[in-house]
Design an enzyme around this catalytic site. Structure first.
Site, PDB file in Angstrom:
ATOM      1  N   LYS A   1       4.957   2.955   2.046  1.00  0.00           N
ATOM      2  CA  LYS A   1       4.056   2.164   2.880  1.00  0.00           C
ATOM      3  C   LYS A   1       4.770   1.632   4.125  1.00  0.00           C
ATOM      4  CE  LYS A   1       0.124   2.383   0.597  1.00  0.00           C
ATOM      5  NZ  LYS A   1      -0.456   1.339  -0.254  1.00  0.00           N
TER       6      LYS A   1
ATOM      7  N   ARG B   1       2.190   4.409  -8.528  1.00  0.00           N
ATOM      8  CA  ARG B   1       1.692   5.577  -7.800  1.00  0.00           C
ATOM      9  C   ARG B   1       2.731   5.935  -6.741  1.00  0.00           C
ATOM     10  NH1 ARG B   1      -4.041   5.687  -4.499  1.00  0.00           N
ATOM     11  NH2 ARG B   1      -3.628   7.539  -3.269  1.00  0.00           N
TER      12      ARG B   1
END
Length: 268
Positions: free
Chosen positions: A212, A246
């Protein structure tokens, strides 16, 4: 299913594009060989600014892959990443085992009732707005408890709505939505409060922090594929609070989580 979801299961997202069904099938098999315990298959990008996709197109992207993997004999659990109730229903009929809704069941008024009817595990994530608008909604009043309090209340309401619609608590997994309507500081505050949030929501936690933007900001890396060391740090630091991770680099993160589990959960 509660037991199944409660412990560390690493799973990876594969977005089916025009690159072809065979490419997707090979990628799925490689992820399993690399240590993935579950595959998350979606047909709509949810990154900030991503364009919406119609139901028919989404179905055309996800169903062939799910059907092909089941026809290939791949028995690994599969979740379908969708906010559309019709896609969730069709995917489960095609062989998916769970539903992962980044809207927390809010984007489609039919979703929560559909989840209750399907009787499969469901991941509900916190976000605000849509991919087009969410980054403009990353404002959390400090006097009201800031991002931790707001996310706790807002996702808690979605989980309660799911329970009221007939989804049993043991089928629910909560995702704080790292990077969705949140800036870097918000993400770090949520990661520091995972234990608190898990107790509030009374549900196992899924963590989707892999590669991210906030990791890139911390380490000075603009290229997402070069953020795996930062991702490893996040994953290791969030054991045992996060139950499902994830990730993109399955092989490396499986090793990270295996060692972190041995240290933090005494599992070896």
């Amino acid at each position: 299913y509660y037991y199944y979801y409660y412990y560390h299961y690493r799973y990876h997202y594969y977005y089916l594009t025009s690159s072809g069904l065979d490419v997707a099938r090979r990628a799925a098999v490689q992820m399993v060989l690399d240590g993935a315990d579950m595959l998350d298959i979606g047909g709509v990008s949810t990154r900030p600014g991503a364009a919406a996709v119609g139901e028919a197109e989404e179905l055309a992207r996800v169903l062939p892959l799910i059907e092909a993997l089941r026809a290939d004999g791949l028995g690994i659990p599969i979740s379908v990443d969708t906010s559309c109730a019709a896609v969730a229903r069709a995917a489960v009929r095609a062989g998916a085992d769970a539903v992962n809704d980044v809207s927390g069941g809010a984007a489609d008024a039919r979703m929560l009732a559909t989840l209750a009817e399907l009787g499969v595990p469901a991941v509900l994530m916190h976000t605000r707005g849509t991919p087009q608008s969410m980054q403009g909604m990353a404002a959390y009043a400090a006097e009201a408890g800031g991002v931790v309090s707001a996310v706790g209340v807002e996702l808690g309401a979605r989980l309660d709505a799911a329970r009221a619609a007939g989804v049993p608590s043991f089928d629910l997994v909560a995702d704080p939505g790292i990077g969705f309507a949140k800036d870097a500081a918000h993400n770090l505050q949520l990661l520091q409060a995972l234990g608190q949030l898990g107790r509030l929501w009374r549900a196992p936690l899924l963590l989707g922090a892999s590669r991210k933007r906030f990791i890139g900001a911390l380490v000075g890396e603009a290229e997402p594929k070069r953020r795996d060391w930062g991702t490893a740090a996040v994953s290791a630091c969030c054991v045992p609070e996060a139950d499902v991770h994830r990730v993109h680099d399955v092989k490396a993160m499986a090793q990270v989580l295996c060692v972190a589990d041995a240290i933090r959960r005494q599992r070896w």
